[in-house]
Each structure stands twice: as C-alpha cells, then as structure tokens.
Design an enzyme around this catalytic site. Structure first.
Site, short mmCIF file in Angstrom:
data_model
loop_
_atom_site.label_atom_id
_atom_site.label_comp_id
_atom_site.label_asym_id
_atom_site.label_seq_id
_atom_site.Cartn_x
_atom_site.Cartn_y
_atom_site.Cartn_z
N SER A 164 0.83 -1.20 0.00
CA SER A 164 0.00 0.00 0.00
C SER A 164 0.87 1.26 0.00
CB SER A 164 -0.90 0.00 1.24
OG SER A 164 -1.69 1.17 1.28
N GLY A 165 0.56 2.16 -0.92
CA GLY A 165 1.31 3.40 -1.02
C GLY A 165 2.45 3.34 -2.01
N THR A 169 -2.04 1.60 -8.13
CA THR A 169 -3.23 2.12 -8.83
C THR A 169 -2.84 3.09 -9.92
OG1 THR A 169 -4.54 1.82 -6.82
CG2 THR A 169 -5.42 3.28 -8.52
N ASN A 213 -0.87 5.03 3.01
CA ASN A 213 -1.26 5.59 1.71
C ASN A 213 -2.59 6.31 1.86
OD1 ASN A 213 -1.56 6.19 -0.97
ND2 ASN A 213 -1.98 4.10 -1.63
N SER A 216 -5.31 4.18 -0.86
CA SER A 216 -4.94 2.77 -0.93
C SER A 216 -6.10 1.95 -1.49
CB SER A 216 -4.56 2.26 0.45
OG SER A 216 -4.31 0.88 0.42
N SER A 217 -5.80 1.10 -2.46
CA SER A 217 -6.82 0.19 -3.01
C SER A 217 -7.03 -0.94 -2.01
CB SER A 217 -6.37 -0.38 -4.35
OG SER A 217 -6.19 0.65 -5.29
N GLY A 432 0.26 -6.22 -2.79
CA GLY A 432 1.51 -6.96 -2.63
C GLY A 432 1.59 -7.59 -1.26
N GLU A 434 2.12 -8.17 2.45
CA GLU A 434 1.96 -7.22 3.55
C GLU A 434 2.35 -7.86 4.87
OE1 GLU A 434 -1.67 -4.33 1.95
OE2 GLU A 434 -1.96 -5.58 3.73
#
Length: 1316
Positions: A164-165, A169, A213, A216-217, A432, A434
């Site tokens: 994330s971040g 995206t 982020n 973040s998605s 990804g 985590e």
C-alpha cells in the site's frame, strides 16, 4: 578467471550494515586463497582492520562505477542484493529516475511527486518502439504487451503489485491510458474514455486512506481490455477480488473508511443529497473511528463531482447514481445507536428503514433476536449486545459488498459495446505482500494470493531463461530456485490451515482459540509453521518473502461472514428494488451463465472437507458464506487466466514511510525487493550466465583489448571468440551463443578491469610523451634564454673595453662638435640674409615693370583712335551695298512660298497612305485572338474529358515532360476556367470548379509522395493563375500586355481561390505526413544510434530487455547517410515537379524540425544516450545536415538550422564541463532553447561511458535549478511536440508563361484536346 581472484587491491566490496543494510568498503591488500583476513577500508575513512573469512562466503564484490545506474539490473556484472539496492538508489536519488528493469520486471519506485513523463508526447514517443530501446517506463511495458498481442495473437496480462502506497493504482491507470491512446477506435462509443472513466468510480468505492497511503486500493482488480481484429479497443470487463468489507465497520487509528462515504457527507447540503439525511462525517461512528476525517490536500466535495461526472460518462443517469447512493448512505445510520434496543422508536433505525423501505419491526427484531430450529419446535430468544452489534456490522458489510458488486456490474455493462473480441490485455492491480505489527485475516488472504502469484512468476522466469538458452544453442543446465509450493501446501492442502479453518467455522460454538489449537496440534512438525514463544494467540508462517506472525482473533468471524436468514428475508421484502435484488437467492448454475461477471468468482472448486459440501443445512437459521472458500475459488480462476496469457510484471516500491519526494530508505526498499520477487529474479539469473553481450557490443566495447592481427580479421564474431579465449582461460566462465556471448558473474567486471588497465596504460604512455615533450620544450626555452644572457654578458664586457678608448677621444670630439655647431649657426644666418635680399629685389623689379607698362599703354590707345576713324569711313561705303542685297532677298522669298505649296500637296498624299497601313495592321491583330477563341472552345467542348481523365489520380511528370512544363496540369485547368469566363457561362464554370475540387480531394487521401508533390506544385500554380488573371490591380503589376488581355472578365473567383488555398493546405499537410512517416524510422538510428565518428564508441551492456521477443532480428539498419539520401530524394522530386522555392524551403524546415524534435525526445527518454561521446556524435551528424543544406542552397530563407537549436544545445550540454559555478552560469546562458525540465533531465540522465568520466553531482543539478528559477515564461513540458506544424504560406509568384503557347505532350494521351 575464478571469482576469488577478483578480490584484489583497490576493488570494492559490500559488507552488512545495520543502518544502511549494506555499506561499501575498499580492499587494501590482495586476497589469496588461504588468507583468514581481508583488509578493508570504509568509504568514510574509518579503518576495518580485518574481516573473518573462515566462512566460505566472501563479501559481495561491488560493480565498477561504469556499470552503476544501468537501465536493466541484469546488465550488472555482479548480481546480488547490495548491487540491486545501490543501483536503484543511484537512479532514484541522483538521476531522479523512478523506473528500472530487472529482467522481465519493471521496478517502479514511487517518487511522491508529479513528473513530466506521462504526457501524450511521451506516449507517442514510446509507441512502436522495441523494449529496451527507450528508458524503462510503464508505457514501454504497455507497448510490449500491445505489440506481442498484435504479433503473436496471444492474450497478455500486466501484473501490477506492491504494498500500500507504492503506486500500484497509478501505474495500472497509466497502462490503461496508454492502451486508450494507441488503439483509438474512432467509433462514436468512446469506449477508451469509458475505460479511463471507470478509475475514479472504483477508487471512490474501493479505495481508502491507510497509515501508509492516502489512496490505498482495498481490493484487487483485474481489468480485461478487449480488442478487435484491428487491435482497437471494443470494450472492457472488470473482475474484483477480496474487497476489505471489514473496513466499512472498523478502521485503525489515522485511517478512514472508503472515500465515497466522505464524499457524500461533504455534499450533504446539496439539494439532490438532502433526501439521504446525511450530516458531517465525524458524526458517524463508521466514518470517525480512525480519528481525522479529512485528508490534507484532498477536497471530498470536488472528488464527488468528479465521481458523478465519470458516472455520467459511462452512460448512467443522475437518478441511477442517486439510487446507488441510498444504500451506501444508509450504512452510516446503523452505527449511530449507542446500543441496539428492541424498540422501533430509535430515529436512526427509523431513518435507515425509511430510506431502504423495509419494515422497522423486522429489522429491530432480527438484529436483537435469533431463531433456533429444533426437531419439534422453533425458539426465538434475544441475543447479547455483542452479537447484536456483530449482526448489525455484518448487515452493513453485506449491503456495501453488494453495492460494490452492483457498481462493478454497471461499469462492465457500460464498457460492453457491439463487436467480437479477438484478443485482450488484462491489467491486474493487486495488493503486494503485507506485514504489519498486527496481522490478521486480511493480511493472511493477501499473502496467500501473493504466494500463488509468486509461484507463477518463478515458473515464468525459469521458462524464459530456458527459452533464451535454447534460442542461443547453449546447453541447458538445471538451476536451483526457491519453490514456494510447500508454503502453498501448508495453507491449502488437506488438513492445512484453510481446511482446519473451514471445519471450525461449521461448528456453532467454534472459536478462534479452538482453531488455533488445532493448528498447533496438526502443523507443529511443519518447518514452515511456528508457534510464537511469548503468545498463545498467534501463529507464524514462513512465507517466500519473510516470516509473518498472524493474530488469530477474528479469523472465524471474518471467514463465516455470518448474516442471519431472518434478517436477509427482511431485506428481501424491501420495496426499494435495488436492495431487494441484492439479497435474492442465486439460481444454481448461474455462475457459469454467460454475461458480465460482476462479483468475485463463485465457488468453482470442491472443498477438501466433505463436511463443507453440505453447507445448505442451517442449524441455527444462519446464512453462512465461507469467505475464504469463495476467495480461493476466484483466485484459482485468476491464476488460470494469467497462465493462459503472456504476463508482464510491474513491481511498485515505496521508498520511505514519510512520503517525501525522492527520499530513499534502504531498509524499507530491501524489504519490498525481497517480497516482490525482484531478488529471486536476480538469484535465478546469477546462477547461470547473467551478463549477456551481443557480438557487436563486445567488439565495440573491447576492441581496445585486441591485437593488430585480431583487428584486421573481417569476421568480427570469430574475432570476439579469439580475443575472449585469450583473455579468459577458463572456458566455463563464458559461452558463445548464436547472437550473444554469455558470461558468468564477475567476468564482465574482470574485462572492464582489463580495459581500464589498458586505458590507464595508454594514458600513462600519452602522459609520458606529453611530459617529455613539455620538458624538452622547457629545456630548449631555458637554453635559448641562457644563450641570450651570454650574449648580453659578452656584450657588456666588450663595452667596458671600449669605454676607455672612448674617454680618451672625448676631448677631440668636443672640438669637432663645436666646429660643426658654429658652422651650422653661420649657415643659418647666411640663409636668412639671402632670403631677405631676394624679397627686396623682387619688390624693386616689380615697381620698375609697372612703370614701363603705363608708358606702353598710352601708345596703344592712340593707335586705337586712328583705327576707329578708318572703320567709320568704311561703314558709309557698306550701307550702299546693303540696299542692293535687300532687293535680292525679297525675290528669293517669293520663290520659297511657291515651293511650300508644292510640299503640302505631297504631304496630303502620304497621310492617306498611312491610314491604309493602320487599317491593315488592325486586321492582323484580330487573327491570334480568333485562334485562341477557337482553341478555348475546343477545350470547353471536351471539358468533361479533362475532368474525368486519369490525370487527377495518376498524372505524374515523367521523362521530358518534367523539363518542358512542370505545372502544365494547372495551366490546362485554368485555360478551361478562362474559356468558361469568356463564354459568360456560369453553369459551365460551376460544373468545372466542382469537378476540379472533387478530383483534387481524391489526391489528399493518397500516400504516394511523388503524386502529392506533383499536385501540391500544380495546386499552388493554379492558385497563382487565379490571382494573376483575376483582373485585380495588385496581382497584375508584372503582367505583360498580352497577359492582361487574357484576364477574367465576367466572374469573380475570389471565393474559389480560398477553396483552392484550403485544398493546397490539406495536400501540404498530407505531403508532410507522408515524409514524416518515411523519415521517423530513420531519425533515431541515424542521428543517435549510428556511430558516424569512427573510434568513438558509446556501447554499454544492455541487459535482458534487449532480448525482448518483440524485436525482429532482420531489421534494417539506418545511418545518417540513409537519412540524407532520403532528404535528397524528396528535394529532387520537389524540384522536378517545379515546386516554388519558398514552398520547398517550408517543407525542408518542417522535416528538420521533426529530425530535431524526435532526436531530442529520444535523448530525454534514453539514459544511455546522455554521454559526452554521444554528444560528439550528435554534433557531427548535425554538421552533416548543415552541409546538406549548403549543398542544396537552402541555408538562407529556410530557418531549418534554427529548428535544430534545441538539439544542438542538448549535444553541447552533454559535452560541456558540469562542475563549477561558472559552468552552471554558462549552461544557463547557452541553453536558451531548452526549458528547465529538459536541462535538469539531461543533467540527471548524464551517464559516463568510462571510469575517467564523472557523473553530474546532485548539488550541481540543484545549483542549475536555482539559477533557472529566474527564467520567465517558457514551457514546462519535457517533450517537444513532433506533431507540431509550422504555418504554411503560399506566396504569390506571377508566371511569364503565355497560356496560348501551351504545348500538350503526346505522352499524356490527351488526344481529345485539339489546337485549331
């Protein structure tokens, strides 16, 4: 050469460091086998006395500086973790480059700053380019996927992953934007715009602010972009994975819920949203659990406007959007009651039921009660507050999940257009690996998905390596690489983690602790599973990236996703159709039905536990959906899709936690590199032959190591073999392929060391000779100075000897001087006296002469008086004679009058003869006009034949016709116009003009350069004829009398002149486009890649990406000569067609602008082209272009060289010193045509070719940036617009050609036109 032999003095190595992960040190003494210490010195100057080498692993060797900063990590000689980390740091921090290749992976480091590398001009620059020809970029990966799809007719996938971040995206968005740009369909559906418009919508409902982020998605997304047989976008389809439903009801500190909630709350005061009864976001528990409800720099109100705009762009009505907002907004009031009561009087419950049109009694009852189905009876009993809250949260999650699926369904419906899909490119934007301080069910799902993706990635990399070896005819040996199948088995095999979790979920009294205890009992012997020492509420899994400790709390609840059946029945009775449809029972077989796949794929794989196959039995009247079972099934379908496509990988890296622009935290980066598979790719490559050079690259780079006998060989391939066998004795360190040479790790560094030693030796030799010459020159100067000094000394001695003699002669000398001085004074007095005497004599003699003159004058006057008396007497005698002569004159006058009368009679006869001659001349003048009229009428009669003849489509000057009348077609057409004007026939003139215009329009669409050149010249001449014979005074100044008589008399064709001018402009633009299309493939190879200066090579290792499957091996090689030949061909064609000189100069200026812009754009996008040697090559090629202009006499008036100024300044910038403050000021003064972004980009991209060159220091770049801030105006675009067109003008140039003298060559087969 063995790798241990490279540990020599002055080489550098990497040693572990706690703060920087790896630290560089220099070897102080050669290492020999058997030594137990390695003497090192750190870069900061501190001494490291020894390093224990008892272990078999020596420190990692550092790559030579010449290899650092490469576009592809596989081009490095030493492939290991510190080399990768350092290369990324140099590119990211010093060169400000965020993209780097690592074999088949594109590593994208998030810059946390807007960069000028995503414009339309950049997309056009990457379009059609081979992978590896340009700098690494997300557009290059997209182009490679698009090209392989079109060439191999195989579906492609782009897998974008990262934590994330990291920018997943954004990367996926840019890839989709690239496809939308390069595959424009031109249809009215605008499906490309719809594909891009779906991004803001999915981000609003699926993205949220996290600690890492702001956007973040929180779901995985696989977008299939469909193409037809022409490879134009015809639609798209979106599939989603693992929406984080728990975020709807729970957020951690400093996090937010999904963006859509805050966007609706920000618009609560707008009329269309008042019916939703919303208020501020901090008043709802679901939106304020994380604390701060706003994001710095984000305007939720504007984002809502953007969401609504893109929703309407997809074809959905405003009313449809509001209907979707209703269930979304109703999730918020559910959380407002402090405690769920059994009364329907709660205003928040009432508002919830009112908007969703459900029964308040049913909602209140079944949120707080549960029905137990016994064998003989059914019992309803209240539940605890905790279970009621869980039921409420489960309802909110289910509503939002269904809403999310519904939005995706509507997006997919909007992206479907008529047409059959031929192929597709999938873009996977997925989370990804985590690992957090506290890891729960969501992280377990994410890491499980990444394990599956990593397995697919490893197999694909292994397969590509094998294909490369087979392609080069090199024996394939098995390579050991990490296989994560044991971890996958631990998770999904029978009696694995998932099996035990699903089993525990079936028990009504199942708990997380019971499940965890089963894990301890069944998996204790598995080496990949561990029990924490200090905790009984967690378990540890050794993933491919790292060990992760998972907290067991919440696993069962999140996996069950429990929603009571009575509550579902209540929702089904809603009078709001959208909500009722959410909870309809799915029909069996509906999963495999055709149509749009909306929700994550439903179970397609049978569970391993037989007990799970009877999930229809409801013991406690619950609706249980095992979440992980659904997720695993959808993951299997995703893997099947990816395995059926050609994958392309993008790994996004987050450089720091503070989101600071271009700040690099090595610890954070190396964690992500280990987790995303980059280091595994390096590991696989390093085990075999990681460094690979083509024979041409090797020959060009290492020709300095060749002997004279080897250089004279014509077979360069055999020469490379001979040289390499001589330099590296161990044949196992390299292999010869068909087109490349494969090297073991470290061998390229060894060759670079040999090359550097040879260059250093050559430098020493040159320095020796230069210093010797300098010392000899100094010696000769000193010798010459000594001789001169000796001369002066000897002269002084002689002077001293002569001094005595001179002193003795001084007395006599004084006497002599006095004598001469006295003589001089005497002579001076004498001259003065003599001058005075002469003056006195002159005045005396003058006085005597005047006295004599007066006496002579008196005598003369007396003689004159005597003469006057004599003349008086003679006058009297002559008067008598005059009277006789007067009588004779009168007689002669009478005779003269008679003669004049006779002369007048003769003149009258001559006038009558002249009038007759004038009449005959007028009759002769009428005859040519009659001939012209007859000829024009002949042309008019056959006008239809002229307009319908193949002249417009095929007429090209050939043979002698070119030399006779280049613009004959325009003259012939104008003669037809002139005759229609002579007849004063408006209908015929209109028909003629329409026929000419329609015929010329057919020419505009052709791509034949010769035909376009011919008709551009003729349309220009036709326009000139319409002006020259228009009868307007300003165009008739240079007309001959005969041309003035041929002017149009009856019609004003000024409007048609404008039409013809527009047609000429369109032909000119098509003419330029055809030239550009032919020149574009030649510009970059000719201006940049071809080395026109012999002996100055800028070849460097290229890495894996030059082995792209999209590259043809038999591509034509272009040089600067090819480019000049093409320009000469164009110029000769235009000259043969009689094109006006001004028009030729405009076309040349436009082509030179294209050459300069395309070359500069490639320099800006290719780091390997930013070197001093390449600057020299470019300057040389520019001089060739300038010589061509001089040869064609096009220097004056074209301004062609002015268009090359940016390129000239870029080449100069590559060559100039870039160190001191004066250098920075000189750069600012000289690079006036380059903007700030371009100058900084070139400085950051500057790449030394040899170790003797230095990189541009970041401090110098910042200094230049500071000086450039004072510049006013200017563009901020990185790229030049190669599509830019200079304004074309058609100057009026009258022709001296007489139309009536036009001759029609028989070769044109225009026999129906006859001259009379």
């Amino acid at each position: 050469m063995a790798l241990s032999e490279l540990y020599t003095k002055y080489n550098r190595v990497w040693i572990p460091d706690e703060e920087h992960v790896w630290k560089s040190a220099e070897i102080l003494r050669d290492f020999k086998p058997g030594d137990d210490t390695l003497q090192l010195q750190l870069e900061d100057g501190t001494m490291l006395y020894s390093l224990d080498t008892s272990s078999p692993q020596l420190p990692h060797l550092r790559n030579p500086d010449i290899l650092v900063g490469e576009n592809d990590l596989t081009a490095l000689s030493y492939l290991h973790e510190p080399a990768v980390l350092h290369n990324l740091k140099v590119r990211f921090v010093e060169s400000k480059i965020i993209y780097t290749y690592c074999g088949i992976i594109l590593v994208a480091v998030n810059p946390y700053k807007q960069l000028h590398i995503y414009g339309d001009a950049v997309i056009h620059a990457y379009s059609g380019q081979n992978m590896g020809d340009m700098d690494p970029h997300i557009f290059a990966v997209a182009e490679e996927a698009y090209k392989q799809m079109a060439r191999n007719n195989k579906n492609q996938s782009i897998i974008v992953s990262g934590e994330s971040g990291a920018g997943k995206t954004v990367s996926a968005r840019y890839a989709m934007r690239y496809f939308a740009m390069v595959s424009k369909s031109g249809s009215k559906t605008h499906v490309e715009d719809k594909v891009l418009a779906s991004n803001p919508i999915t981000e609003a409902i699926g993205n949220a602010k996290t600690t890492r982020n702001d956007n973040s998605s929180r779901f995985g997304k696989y977008t299939e972009i469909s193409f037809d047989r022409r490879y134009q976008i015809i639609g798209a389809n979106m599939r989603t994975y693992l929406l984080e439903k728990s975020r709807v009801v729970s957020q951690s500190e400093s996090e937010r819920n999904y963006h859509i909630f805050y966007q609706m709350c920000a618009c609560a005061d707008q009329p269309e949203f008042k019916s939703l009864r919303l208020c501020e976001a901090d008043e709802f528990r679901y939106t304020s659990m994380g604390g701060e409800t706003a994001i710095e720099g984000v305007d939720d109100r504007k984002d809502m406007e953007e969401t609504r705009r893109t929703f309407s762009l997809l074809g959905e009505r405003h009313r449809s959007f509001l209907s979707l907002c209703r269930p979304t907004s109703r999730c918020l009031p559910l959380c407002r009651p402090t405690s769920l009561c059994r009364s329907t009087s709660d205003p928040h419950i009432a508002a919830f039921c009112d908007l969703l049109r459900v029964s308040p009694d049913g909602v209140t009852r079944w949120l707080c009660h549960r029905r137990f189905v016994m064998v003989a009876e059914t019992v309803v009993k209240p539940v605890t507050s905790k279970r009621a809250v869980n039921a409420r949260d489960a309802l909110a999650k289910q509503i939002y999940a269904h809403l999310f699926d519904c939005v995706i369904q509507k997006i997919n419906a909007a992206l479907q257009v008529p047409g059959k899909q031929h192929s597709f490119i999938g873009v996977l934007d997925i989370y990804g690996f985590e690992t957090f301080d506290i890891n729960s069910f969501e992280q377990f799902c994410i890491n499980y998905a990444n394990e599956k993706l990593q397995q697919q990635f490893n197999l694909h990399v292994f397969k590509l390596e094998q294909e490369e070896y087979m392609k080069e005819d090199i024996p394939w040996t098995l390579i050991d690489f990490y296989d994560n199948q044991p971890v996958i088995d631990l998770i999904e095999a029978k009696m694995g983690i998932l099996d035990l979790l699903d089993e525990e979920c079936l028990f009504p009294q199942g708990t997380d602790q019971n499940w965890l205890q089963k894990l301890y009992n069944y998996l204790a012997d598995n080496p990949l599973f561990e029990k924490p020492r200090m905790s009984n509420e967690a378990f540890i899994i050794q993933h491919f990236a790292d060990k992760v400790e998972y907290q067991c709390w919440g696993f069962l609840e999140k996996n069950r996703d429990t929603l009571y059946e009575e509550l579902i029945d209540t929702m089904r009775t809603s009078k709001f159709p959208l909500l009722a449809n959410f909870f309809l029972e799915e029909e069996p077989g509906g999963v495999g039905s055709k149509g749009i796949k909306v929700r994550p794929a439903r179970p397609g794989v049978k569970p391993t536990n037989k007990n799970l196959r009877t999930t229809s039995v409801c013991i406690l009247s619950m609706y249980v959906t095992l979440f992980f079972f659904q997720f695993r099934s959808s993951l299997y379908l995703l893997m099947e899709t990816l395995n059926a496509t050609t994958p392309h990988y993008v790994r996004c890296i987050k450089p720091n936690e503070e989101k600071m622009p271009f700040e690099y935290d090595s610890k954070r980066v190396v964690q992500q590199l280990r987790a995303c598979g980059v280091l595994e790719t390096i590991h696989i490559s390093a085990q075999s032959y990681p460094s690979r050079w083509t024979y041409i690259e090797f020959y060009s780079r290492y020709s300095i190591l060749m002997s004279q006998q080897e250089l004279v060989l014509t077979d360069k391939k055999q020469t490379c073999r001979t040289v390499l066998q001589r330099l590296i004795q161990d044949s196992n360190q390299y292999k010869f392929g068909r087109t490349k040479i494969f090297f073991r790790a470290g061998q390229v560094a060894y060759l670079e060391k040999l090359r550097l030693d040879r260059l250093r030796g050559a430098c020493v030799t040159i320095q020796k000779h230069v210093r010797g010459w300098s010392h000899r020159r100094t010696f000769l100067r000193m010798r010459e100075a000594a001789i001169i000094l000796q001369q002066y000394v000897r002269g002084q001695r002689r002077i001293r000897c002569e001094t005595g003699k001179r002193l003795r002669g001084y007395g006599w000398a004084a006497v002599v001087i006095q004598r001469y001085w006295r003589g001089h004074l005497t002579r001076q007095i004498f001259r003065m006296v003599r001058s005075s005497s002469i003056i006195i004599q002159a005045f005396t003699r003058g006085w005597i002469a005047r006295k004599r003159y007066k006496k002579v004058l008196c005598c003369v006057l007396s003689e004159i008086d005597l003469i006057l008396l004599k003349q008086k007497e003679q006058k009297e005698v002559s008067d008598s004679q005059i009277e006789g002569l007067t009588f004779k004159v009168e007689h002669l006058q009478n005779e003269n009058n008679q003669l004049q009368k006779l002369f007048q009679e003769k003149m009258s006869v001559n006038d009558s003869i002249g009038q007759e001659v004038t009449r005959l001349n007028q009759e002769n003048m009428v005859i040519p006009e009659l001939k012209q009229t007859v000829f024009s009428s002949c042309v008019s009669v056959n006008l239809a034949h002229v307009c319908n003849c193949p002249m417009f489509a095929d007429l090209k000057p050939r043979g002698v016709v070119v030399n006779m009348i280049p613009n004959m077609a325009a003259q012939l057409l104008f003669m037809c116009v002139r005759h229609a004007d002579y007849l004063n026939d408006g209908a015929k003139l209109k028909s003629l003009m329409n026929a000419i215009i329609s015929g010329v329009k057919k020419v505009i669409t052709v791509t034949d350069f010769e035909l376009l050149s011919f008709w551009l010249s003729n349309m220009y001449h036709m326009l000139n004829c319409l002006k020259q014979y228009s009868g307007e005074e300003e165009f008739m100044k240079q007309n001959s009398p005969r041309q003035k008589k041929n002017c149009l008399q009856n019609f004003d064709l000024s409007e048609h002149r404008q039409i013809f001018s527009d047609l000429a402009i369109r032909i000119y633009h098509q003419f330029i486009s055809v030239m550009e299309k032919a020149l574009m493939p030649m510009i970059v190879p000719g201006m940049l890649e071809h080395e026109s200066l012999q002996g100055i090579s800028s070849m460097k290792p290229t890495g894996f990406r030059k082995r792209s499957s999209s590259i043809y091996e038999d591509q034509e090689i272009y040089t600067i000569s090819s480019l000049l030949q093409q320009l000469s061909l164009y110029h000769s064609t235009m000259s043969q067609h009689g094109m006006e000189e001004g028009l030729v100069r405009q076309a040349v200026k436009q082509t030179f602008f294209l050459v300069g812009a395309a070359t500069l754009n490639n320099i800006l996008l290719r780091k390997d082209m930013c070197s001093c040697r390449k600057g020299m090559q470019i300057r040389c090629n520019i001089s060739y272009l300038e010589e061509w202009l001089k040869e064609k006499d096009l220097v004056q008036g074209t301004s062609a060289m002015e268009t090359l100024k940016p390129l000239c300044q870029a080449a100069w910038l590559l060559q100039v010193n870039k160190t001191t403050d004066d250098d920075a000021k000189e750069i600012i003064e000289q690079c006036s045509e380059l903007n700030t972004v371009q100058i900084v980009k070139i400085l950051n991209s500057y790449t030394p070719i040899d170790d003797f060159e230095k990189r541009v220091a970041p401090s110098f770049v910042r200094k230049v940036q500071g000086l450039l801030q004072d510049r006013e105006g200017g563009s901020s675009q990185l790229m030049l617009d190669t599509q830019y067109r200079f304004q074309v003008t058609f100057p009026f140039t009258p022709s001296s050609q007489a139309l009536e003298l036009l001759q029609l060559p028989s070769s044109l087969r225009l026999g129906f036109i006859t001259r009379i």
